[in-house]
Design a protein around this motif. Structure first.
Motif, PDB file in Angstrom:
ATOM      1  N   CYS A   1       4.617 -21.863 -28.230  1.00 54.08           N
ATOM      2  CA  CYS A   1       3.206 -22.047 -27.873  1.00 54.08           C
ATOM      3  C   CYS A   1       2.505 -20.700 -27.755  1.00 54.08           C
ATOM      4  N   LEU A   2       2.328 -20.042 -28.887  1.00 52.18           N
ATOM      5  CA  LEU A   2       1.551 -18.813 -28.910  1.00 52.18           C
ATOM      6  C   LEU A   2       0.070 -19.143 -28.731  1.00 52.18           C
ATOM      7  N   PRO A   3      -0.734 -18.193 -28.306  1.00 52.75           N
ATOM      8  CA  PRO A   3      -2.175 -18.451 -28.216  1.00 52.75           C
ATOM      9  C   PRO A   3      -2.776 -18.737 -29.586  1.00 52.75           C
ATOM     10  N   ALA A   4      -3.893 -19.441 -29.590  1.00 52.59           N
ATOM     11  CA  ALA A   4      -4.656 -19.589 -30.824  1.00 52.59           C
ATOM     12  C   ALA A   4      -5.321 -18.258 -31.151  1.00 52.59           C
ATOM     13  N   CYS A   5      -5.405 -17.934 -32.436  1.00 55.36           N
ATOM     14  CA  CYS A   5      -5.992 -16.651 -32.825  1.00 55.36           C
ATOM     15  C   CYS A   5      -7.456 -16.553 -32.416  1.00 55.36           C
ATOM     16  N   THR A   6      -8.133 -17.679 -32.373  1.00 52.08           N
ATOM     17  CA  THR A   6      -9.480 -17.720 -31.801  1.00 52.08           C
ATOM     18  C   THR A   6      -9.387 -18.491 -30.498  1.00 52.08           C
ATOM     19  N   SER A   7      -9.525 -17.800 -29.396  1.00 48.74           N
ATOM     20  CA  SER A   7      -9.333 -18.422 -28.085  1.00 48.74           C
ATOM     21  C   SER A   7     -10.480 -18.040 -27.162  1.00 48.74           C
ATOM     22  N   LEU A   8     -10.660 -18.872 -26.143  1.00 48.51           N
ATOM     23  CA  LEU A   8     -11.747 -18.672 -25.185  1.00 48.51           C
ATOM     24  C   LEU A   8     -11.228 -18.917 -23.781  1.00 48.51           C
ATOM     25  N   ALA A   9     -11.425 -17.951 -22.915  1.00 50.14           N
ATOM     26  CA  ALA A   9     -11.089 -18.078 -21.502  1.00 50.14           C
ATOM     27  C   ALA A   9     -12.288 -17.605 -20.688  1.00 50.14           C
ATOM     28  N   TYR A  10     -12.257 -17.889 -19.393  1.00 52.16           N
ATOM     29  CA  TYR A  10     -13.396 -17.560 -18.537  1.00 52.16           C
ATOM     30  C   TYR A  10     -12.941 -16.708 -17.361  1.00 52.16           C
ATOM     31  N   ASN A  11     -13.558 -15.543 -17.237  1.00 48.99           N
ATOM     32  CA  ASN A  11     -13.399 -14.730 -16.035  1.00 48.99           C
ATOM     33  C   ASN A  11     -14.505 -15.089 -15.055  1.00 48.99           C
ATOM     34  N   THR A  12     -14.169 -15.169 -13.793  1.00 49.65           N
ATOM     35  CA  THR A  12     -15.140 -15.651 -12.801  1.00 49.65           C
ATOM     36  C   THR A  12     -15.298 -14.664 -11.663  1.00 49.65           C
ATOM     37  N   GLU A  13     -16.498 -14.651 -11.119  1.00 45.89           N
ATOM     38  CA  GLU A  13     -16.792 -13.971  -9.860  1.00 45.89           C
ATOM     39  C   GLU A  13     -17.309 -15.033  -8.899  1.00 45.89           C
ATOM     40  N   ILE A  14     -16.641 -15.177  -7.766  1.00 40.79           N
ATOM     41  CA  ILE A  14     -16.921 -16.270  -6.846  1.00 40.79           C
ATOM     42  C   ILE A  14     -17.450 -15.709  -5.537  1.00 40.79           C
ATOM     43  N   SER A  15     -18.532 -16.266  -5.070  1.00 38.04           N
ATOM     44  CA  SER A  15     -19.079 -15.932  -3.761  1.00 38.04           C
ATOM     45  C   SER A  15     -19.430 -17.224  -3.045  1.00 38.04           C
ATOM     46  N   GLN A  16     -19.454 -17.178  -1.734  1.00 42.45           N
ATOM     47  CA  GLN A  16     -19.743 -18.389  -0.979  1.00 42.45           C
ATOM     48  C   GLN A  16     -20.413 -18.062   0.341  1.00 42.45           C
ATOM     49  N   GLY A  17     -21.111 -19.048   0.859  1.00 39.97           N
ATOM     50  CA  GLY A  17     -21.768 -18.944   2.160  1.00 39.97           C
ATOM     51  C   GLY A  17     -21.710 -20.288   2.862  1.00 39.97           C
ATOM     52  N   ASN A  18     -22.094 -20.309   4.118  1.00 46.76           N
ATOM     53  CA  ASN A  18     -22.055 -21.541   4.896  1.00 46.76           C
ATOM     54  C   ASN A  18     -23.164 -22.497   4.463  1.00 46.76           C
ATOM     55  N   PHE A  19     -22.814 -23.764   4.427  1.00 47.50           N
ATOM     56  CA  PHE A  19     -23.791 -24.821   4.154  1.00 47.50           C
ATOM     57  C   PHE A  19     -23.820 -25.729   5.383  1.00 47.50           C
ATOM     58  N   ASP A  20     -24.780 -25.474   6.259  1.00 44.91           N
ATOM     59  CA  ASP A  20     -24.848 -26.174   7.549  1.00 44.91           C
ATOM     60  C   ASP A  20     -25.752 -27.386   7.405  1.00 44.91           C
ATOM     61  N   LEU A  21     -25.148 -28.535   7.141  1.00 46.36           N
ATOM     62  CA  LEU A  21     -25.911 -29.766   6.940  1.00 46.36           C
ATOM     63  C   LEU A  21     -26.584 -30.217   8.228  1.00 46.36           C
ATOM     64  N   ASP A  22     -25.892 -30.068   9.366  1.00 44.85           N
ATOM     65  CA  ASP A  22     -26.450 -30.531  10.641  1.00 44.85           C
ATOM     66  C   ASP A  22     -27.744 -29.791  10.977  1.00 44.85           C
ATOM     67  N   GLU A  23     -27.710 -28.472  10.851  1.00 47.70           N
ATOM     68  CA  GLU A  23     -28.910 -27.704  11.191  1.00 47.70           C
ATOM     69  C   GLU A  23     -30.047 -27.983  10.218  1.00 47.70           C
ATOM     70  N   MET A  24     -29.722 -28.228   8.957  1.00 43.80           N
ATOM     71  CA  MET A  24     -30.762 -28.528   7.980  1.00 43.80           C
ATOM     72  C   MET A  24     -31.454 -29.848   8.311  1.00 43.80           C
ATOM     73  N   LEU A  25     -30.646 -30.863   8.693  1.00 45.46           N
ATOM     74  CA  LEU A  25     -31.231 -32.155   9.037  1.00 45.46           C
ATOM     75  C   LEU A  25     -32.053 -32.072  10.317  1.00 45.46           C
ATOM     76  N   LYS A  26     -31.606 -31.223  11.271  1.00 46.29           N
ATOM     77  CA  LYS A  26     -32.402 -31.046  12.492  1.00 46.29           C
ATOM     78  C   LYS A  26     -33.738 -30.394  12.189  1.00 46.29           C
ATOM     79  N   ALA A  27     -33.716 -29.393  11.305  1.00 45.76           N
ATOM     80  CA  ALA A  27     -34.960 -28.713  10.950  1.00 45.76           C
ATOM     81  C   ALA A  27     -35.913 -29.648  10.224  1.00 45.76           C
ATOM     82  N   ALA A  28     -35.353 -30.568   9.434  1.00 47.35           N
ATOM     83  CA  ALA A  28     -36.192 -31.522   8.703  1.00 47.35           C
ATOM     84  C   ALA A  28     -36.505 -32.760   9.536  1.00 47.35           C
ATOM     85  N   ASP A  29     -35.960 -32.821  10.769  1.00 48.87           N
ATOM     86  CA  ASP A  29     -36.146 -33.967  11.651  1.00 48.87           C
ATOM     87  C   ASP A  29     -35.765 -35.275  10.944  1.00 48.87           C
TER      88      ASP A  29
END
Length: 420
Positions: free
Chosen positions: A313-341
């Motif tokens: 199982c050698l690679p295909a001569c034409t191949s495609l892979a993906y390099n990624t940069e990942i970042s994340q932050g908090n998603f506070d659903l409770d506070e969002m719903l309180k702000a939107a009442d």
């Protein structure tokens, strides 16, 4: 495992679900000698379809291109070793699998019946040739019009506290996301990005594409370390990729060692599917394959390449892979719903836990890499001529003159002497 056999008061539907979950949950905990719980054959795909929760409750909201709202028009159902997954922008089963496979006849029919925006269009794309000249903006697979989050895929994901099962795969919860080429089978168990609950995750993608020069086609595959298009044919797949080849090789080894294959593996209609008494066997078959390939590759390896193996199982001569940069932050659903009442959301979705995922290309363009020969015939002659000319005043014209004096001129002189 023996504790499950004590109770006999279980319905046939519950028994089918339990037997199916044995193949999906942590199979490494299954012991050798586990008996068959029932001799009845199971259609694992149908059982998974019945067990699947409401799609729109978990993939709550999607945005891509000019599509806003429900996600069922963008995703297709895919059966993997970890159960049902949903694929965006992958090839349909009818374009990926061969006609005599179970996946082609089962998954292709099911996906074609879904109200999917992408699958209604014919395939006019290949990794080597790209899109056809008459492909429009809305093509299959889907085009991305630019870089940045606005041109990418946005998904709002949701789970529910009361529906989380810690017995199947342990305490780590969240969604698994794998990025792969459209003509690859998703291997969720091997390569994935974890999307935890209560987070917003941004995935910036940079493609890594490798192409091949024309001159390298004259070299054998083991020397160039890749297969050209149509140079390596697979039994179950129409398209050769290294991942597809590895999965097919694992299927063949599992069939040889266990006499059956796992329900999620590609197979023909006459190939038996493993019951629960073969879980230990097919789980260990993957370890056997990894060890065998590693040893064979080292045994036949040279200085600059990995040696030949049974899988090949050698690679295909034409191949495609993906390099990624990942970042994340908090998603506070409770506070969002309180702000939107908003007090009605939890009444409609009690126990909701939400995350957001955004996948987009990092840059508008990317540079491809190309496999090519380091020194071709032309380069060799040019270098030799340059070296000879530097040290000897020699050129290719001098070589032609030398050949002339040794052959034609000598023959003419000898013929002139014979005539006199």
């Amino acid at each position: 495992m023996r504790r499950y056999f004590a109770s006999r008061n279980i319905s046939s539907a519950d028994l089918e679900e339990f037997r199916t979950l044995l193949h999906i949950c942590n199979t490494q905990l299954i012991e050798r000698g586990t008996p068959i719980l029932s001799t009845d054959l199971i259609d694992y795909f149908s059982v998974l379809d019945k067990m699947q929760p409401d799609f729109n409750r978990y993939l709550f909201y999607c945005k891509w291109f000019s599509h806003f709202g429900e996600c069922n028009e963008l995703f297709t159902r895919t059966y993997t070793a970890e159960g049902i997954c949903f694929t965006f922008n992958g090839l349909n089963a009818t374009d990926l699998y061969r006609e005599d496979t179970f996946q082609y006849q089962r998954m292709g029919f099911q996906n074609a019946s879904m109200p999917n925006l992408i699958l209604k269009r014919p395939l006019k794309w290949s990794l080597q040739e790209g899109y056809a000249s008459d492909s429009g903006i809305k093509s299959y697979p889907a085009r991305v019009l630019g870089a940045g989050a606005r041109a990418g895929l946005f998904i709002a994901l949701q789970t529910f506290r009361q529906e989380v099962d810690y017995a199947c795969r342990g305490p780590i919860q969240g969604f698994k996301v794998t990025l792969h080429s459209p003509d690859d089978v998703p291997l969720v168990s091997n390569q994935f990005v974890r999307i935890p609950m209560g987070k917003e995750v941004l995935v910036a993608v940079k493609p890594n594409m490798i192409t091949t020069s024309v001159g390298i086609a004259d070299y054998p595959p083991q020397r160039r370390q890749c297969f050209l298009e149509n140079e390596r044919t697979l039994r179950f797949f129409k398209v050769y990729t290294q991942n597809n080849c590895a999965l097919e090789c694992l299927t063949n080894l599992t069939l040889a060692k266990c006499g059956c294959v796992k329900f999620s593996m590609p197979r023909t209609l006459d190939m038996p599917v493993c019951a629960e008494n073969k879980i230990f066997c097919y789980d260990r078959a993957e370890d056997v394959l990894l060890l065998r390939e590693f040893r064979q590759g080292l045994k036949g390896s040279g200085i600059n390449h990995f040696g030949s193996t049974e899988c090949n199982c050698l690679p295909a001569c034409t191949s495609l892979a993906y390099n990624t940069e990942i970042s994340q932050g908090n998603f506070d659903l409770d506070e969002m719903l309180k702000a939107a009442d908003d007090t009605s959301f939890y009444e409609e979705f009690p126990g909701s836990q939400m995350s957001r995922l955004s996948i987009y290309f990092k840059e508008h363009q990317f540079i491809t890499s190309k496999r090519s020969e380091l020194y071709g015939r032309t380069d060799f002659l040019a270098n030799c001529g340059g070296i000879f000319g530097l040290f000897m005043g020699f050129s290719m014209l001098s070589l032609v003159e030398l050949f002339y004096y040794i052959t034609l001129r000598l023959w003419n002189n000898m013929r002139g002497l014979a005539g006199t």
